[in-house]
Design a protein around this motif. Structure first.
Motif, PDB file in Angstrom:
ATOM      1  N   UNK A  63     -20.810 -18.632  -9.369  1.00 18.09           N
ATOM      2  CA  UNK A  63     -21.755 -19.443  -8.477  1.00 18.09           C
ATOM      3  C   UNK A  63     -22.697 -20.304  -9.327  1.00 18.09           C
ATOM      4  N   UNK A 101     -10.802 -13.850   1.649  1.00 20.30           N
ATOM      5  CA  UNK A 101      -9.713 -13.752   1.230  1.00 20.30           C
ATOM      6  C   UNK A 101      -9.197 -13.000   0.121  1.00 20.30           C
ATOM      7  N   UNK A 102     -10.100 -12.977  -0.923  1.00 19.02           N
ATOM      8  CA  UNK A 102      -9.856 -12.049  -1.950  1.00 19.02           C
ATOM      9  C   UNK A 102     -10.134 -10.680  -1.496  1.00 19.02           C
ATOM     10  N   UNK A 160      -6.417  -3.236  -7.331  1.00 13.59           N
ATOM     11  CA  UNK A 160      -6.995  -4.049  -6.313  1.00 13.59           C
ATOM     12  C   UNK A 160      -7.511  -5.533  -6.796  1.00 13.59           C
ATOM     13  N   UNK A 205      -6.525  -9.787   0.489  1.00 15.29           N
ATOM     14  CA  UNK A 205      -5.503  -9.555  -0.706  1.00 15.29           C
ATOM     15  C   UNK A 205      -5.565  -8.244  -1.482  1.00 15.29           C
ATOM     16  N   UNK A 206      -7.002  -7.928  -1.684  1.00 17.43           N
ATOM     17  CA  UNK A 206      -6.923  -6.780  -2.380  1.00 17.43           C
ATOM     18  C   UNK A 206      -6.642  -5.617  -1.565  1.00 17.43           C
ATOM     19  N   UNK A 207      -6.724  -5.620  -0.334  1.00 12.41           N
ATOM     20  CA  UNK A 207      -6.347  -4.587   0.527  1.00 12.41           C
ATOM     21  C   UNK A 207      -4.772  -4.775   1.054  1.00 12.41           C
ATOM     22  N   UNK A 223     -15.435 -17.697   2.895  1.00 12.67           N
ATOM     23  CA  UNK A 223     -14.154 -17.498   2.971  1.00 12.67           C
ATOM     24  C   UNK A 223     -13.309 -17.121   1.787  1.00 12.67           C
ATOM     25  N   UNK A 224     -13.259 -17.796   0.433  1.00 12.87           N
ATOM     26  CA  UNK A 224     -12.740 -17.311  -0.554  1.00 12.87           C
ATOM     27  C   UNK A 224     -13.037 -15.642  -0.951  1.00 12.87           C
ATOM     28  N   UNK A 245      -9.192 -18.188   8.516  1.00 12.23           N
ATOM     29  CA  UNK A 245     -10.728 -18.028   8.857  1.00 12.23           C
ATOM     30  C   UNK A 245     -11.359 -19.465   8.964  1.00 12.23           C
ATOM     31  N   UNK A 258     -18.762 -21.563   5.182  1.00 14.01           N
ATOM     32  CA  UNK A 258     -17.459 -21.530   4.348  1.00 14.01           C
ATOM     33  C   UNK A 258     -17.512 -20.698   2.975  1.00 14.01           C
ATOM     34  N   UNK A 267       0.741  -1.114   0.049  1.00 13.42           N
ATOM     35  CA  UNK A 267       0.088   0.182  -0.018  1.00 13.42           C
ATOM     36  C   UNK A 267       0.621   1.291   0.050  1.00 13.42           C
ATOM     37  N   UNK A 292     -24.047 -15.197  -0.932  1.00 11.37           N
ATOM     38  CA  UNK A 292     -23.244 -15.510  -2.200  1.00 11.37           C
ATOM     39  C   UNK A 292     -22.734 -14.235  -2.692  1.00 11.37           C
ATOM     40  N   UNK A 293     -21.809 -14.124  -3.820  1.00  6.29           N
ATOM     41  CA  UNK A 293     -21.262 -12.835  -4.522  1.00  6.29           C
ATOM     42  C   UNK A 293     -22.694 -12.102  -5.000  1.00  6.29           C
ATOM     43  N   UNK A 352      -3.997  -7.411  -7.211  1.00  4.22           N
ATOM     44  CA  UNK A 352      -3.940  -7.855  -5.758  1.00  4.22           C
ATOM     45  C   UNK A 352      -4.858  -8.961  -5.257  1.00  4.22           C
TER      46      UNK A 352
END
Lengths: 219, 219, 219, 219, 219, 219
Positions: E89, D127-128, E128, D131-133, D123-124, D142, D120, A138, D49-50, E131
């Motif tokens: 999904x 995690x994304x 982002x 990582x983006x942060x 969690x991915x 987690x 569950x 960052x 969900x996404x 990353x």
């Protein structure tokens, strides 16, 4: 008894403490801990070298030991966060450092932040700190204004050099946010922000605001 | 005048210094700098907390200032490398820390190394150090043996607990190499290596060997 | 029988081997392994492409197989470390590569190092190697001097181009340390260091010094 | 006119909003912006969900557009921070997400934090986001409690499963701090903290406290 | 029934869809799924802000729900990959995004890639995304051509600005490969590649080619 | 003249080549390059050590030199990608390695992938490769089945051990996707996928499918 949030300026420069103190006025509230800014008289006149940082770390912890009874928390108010991890060994108080606090504040203002450092010699030390925090991705970069303590007393020239460093961070390093890499310079924040056109984080304000929020929560 | 490589045990435990000293005998040579192991009497009895580390950092630098005339270099011989970056501000001497030196040595022995720490409380501090060095990807993990200074005097039990930690690092953390996360325990190195079947790095030896090589080069 | 540390120049250029050999004189000692620098006659005239590296890897390992009886260790003395991980499969000898050794040496001299490469085409290969080592965060960058083997024979022009590359690494890439990305050029080290004002790591010297220390320890 | 900090629960579950609202009482002050917690009635019943996250992102932004006149700021109060980066495109208001805010708060409480997730499948996605942060190195891991919305209504069993997840994060993932990966569950915070013995971050409280501090500064 | 690979242009600009469609002709085969390029009429005229991306994400998923019966797969053909993780999904179809696909294609063409973006405002969003994908180390940088939709209609000037950006990525950012950070501009690919002398990845082609290969495998 | 995509099995085991060849049948098309699988007779019987890899690298490049006239491209079909970067020095052909190709394919199937390796000794080599690719954050881990070449001929036991490794990667390492870390075992892919319940990437198929797509594009 009302508790106190001690904001410790670990150098012996009372002018810096006064600058921090004035900048924190806006955060003082009746129903919140007292904010007391203190100068460590035995501290080095300015914190430039690692030796200064290490000495300051010991003095900061000593101060905290003497005031832990009435302390709500401690903020080590030098951009190298001297003594921060030592302060955190004291149970039941909240301890923060202005470098860490500034970085966390900057991370909500943009993807990358750039730091306006005072001296080139501090940059590798800061870089080690960002890496230790795990946030190097960052950090856009750091640019030093290269002014001695004496030269910093010339406000106009100092602001000019900060604006120049800020523009370099914006244009060459692609910073989205600027962080002022020094305590006690809040008076330049707004002018700098206007001149560069990026949000500017003043580390003492950012960190004390964060501390007060946490203290209100009580955890 | 022959110069000296000072190996500074920053705690006040002369037994630890003696252990370091014995382990370095193999590295002493007539045509190389004297290797002198010293105890910092004002240091904490053991270095466990960050407060201990910060205090040691100041003492290590003070010692170095007093001996810089005849110093070829300084090694800060505690696994938290107290004072290392301060030592490096002294020009014309070579300064190393045994944690950094051990890590660099381990990196040529395998892809990942695991550290046998003494106390759990040190592990986050070590992790910050590996991150600051930019080598976290090479660290398999750390396991503490959880023994107090008093308990460390029981050699057999200490070795047993180190072997147990080493096997956990090998099997659960998939370490390729073990690093002993403490100075003054070289006498366990070979038994540990035999028992676990991984190469074991003793940090004082690894670091002083590296220092001597660099001093011979003269740069 | 006294053992030998073989320093293998994997190209067929005996001038390079002579340069390495001269640079290592300072490290030779009566009570240490013999340091023998060898040229691989079947090797490519210079190692520029990955094809050269792969071929050299096979030849380096073949040489080592033929000399493992009296070998204390092997150093693959080309900045792409050809055959390094293959050498490490030979038990009971110590194997190092000068690129890895130079990087580890540089990491104790400053936060970031910059590499003076010979050709642009090698830079992505080096970058893969730093990433594979997990130390990319310590690499400020690489700058190639862009000189062919023939052009390298002009010492003055070569030094001039190295100084130029070094200054670019210092000023644009913010390197704290320079690494010479080639074997056999130790004679330029001091002039380069003086001209650029940063510490300069010569990879063969750095690596052989490290090897000798480890051999003295016997582990 | 007094401005409002809108805390937007992007799912349609008013019980969750009530839980958030109660948890924020401690942060309400006369001289600070109104804290108003709102439920997005068109939002999905829960955000799992996404697809839910993407839909919520649009609704959160729509809400913000309708209330930007009197808004001091917006907090998107779902652990996937739906709409956060869209909110940040609205000038002159402060926008935060509770996942980001919780992470930043956790980073001052310990080296690594572990997240107690609900399902569950999230969690991915989390995690994304870490990582983006750019803060993955601070995430210990987690663990999901694996309870459906219906099952979450059983408070005792929910707490039990959170404690179990927390102990797994502490012992297997070596987390120093726990983060509750869901809004509206502040009532479990203290019991969880007591049972596991690690500091626990409740994301809505942590984030709103941070927002209020920043609003007081006015930058 | 023959299945269809839907390539979804999530903006309402039919010219962009036509550009994508023409570029994919080379990939159409009798024994492979139909490649159908569609325009989302309700989509924003161009996708520039995060708000546009979030809205597009919902629309892309809605489209996919309506066509999942005969879909072999979906490609979200905007460089912000709107809706990608939502599409994933949907079971039993293959879903890709052109940004992800372009990055993976670029990673086999060189060590680092540089992205020619349209607008500066998109760059932090892309960063982002890189990353979140965990591939930031492969990204040399991004340079925007800074042209509005209207200005993009001037082909010659657009190509000129792309070449300029490409040369900056090659020379200043040291990119080995260029990625066109926009759908529907395949017609510039070859000229750009010739002018800059680096391989150029067109994201729609790269991604659809990858999708077809995977569909042929049936897993 | 129709061009050929050479898929090079760099070990001398014709059974492995036959396994690869059969697995690629599904990808053969009239209007695409011929897919020819070849065995390198001078290659090692199996590629287990780094020495094997280095030797194979030279042989793979030699083969490619001999066939570059009619080659559309080369795939080095061993999970250590021997010779890959050397192949890429040959202009005007496309060169891929099955390890790299499998990793890129896995990255679109889930956040993290786990590798089922044959032997423990290969794992550090693979880890170096993932790090060199800059994708370590996507690697959940590797588990070896620990079977010799002879033991691999027992299909049932091999599948059983792969399923066991796959379940360990799923449950302990939290892998979202499995990658088969070996060429020529495509016949197990579907059973493995069914038994473990995660998508499974077969590296030769994944890589050749990717190559064919790129060849069709002509860039």
């Amino acid at each position: 008894m009302k508790k106190t949030l001690y904001v410790i300026n670990p150098n012996s420069n009372t002018g810096v403490t006064a600058g921090i103190d004035a900048a924190l006025d806006i955060l003082r509230q009746d129903d919140a801990p007292i904010i007391e800014c203190v100068t460590l008289k035995e501290g080095p006149p300015g914190i430039q070298t690692q030796r200064d940082v290490d000495l300051a770390a010991v003095l900061v912890r000593e101060f905290a030991e003497q005031h832990r009874e009435d302390a709500a928390g401690f903020v080590t108010a030098c951009f190298s966060d001297p003594g921060l991890h030592s302060l955190r060994e004291i149970p039941d108080v909240l301890s923060l450092g202005i470098s860490e606090g500034a970085a966390l504040a900057a991370m909500i203002l943009g993807r990358t932040f750039g730091v306006i450092a005072i001296l080139d010699v501090s940059i590798p030390r800061h870089m080690r700190a960002w890496a230790a925090m795990g946030i190097s991705d960052r950090v856009a970069g750091e640019v030093a204004i290269g002014r001695t303590v004496a030269e910093l007393s010339d406000s106009e020239a100092t602001l000019t050099s900060m604006i120049e460093a800020g523009k370099s961070l914006r244009d060459k390093h692609r910073a989205d946010v600027l962080v002022m890499g020094c305590a006690g310079m809040a008076r330049y924040r707004e002018s700098l922000q206007q001149a560069v056109g990026l949000p500017v984080v003043e580390p003492s304000q950012a960190t004390v605001a964060m501390a007060l929020g946490r203290l209100r929560l009580g955890w």
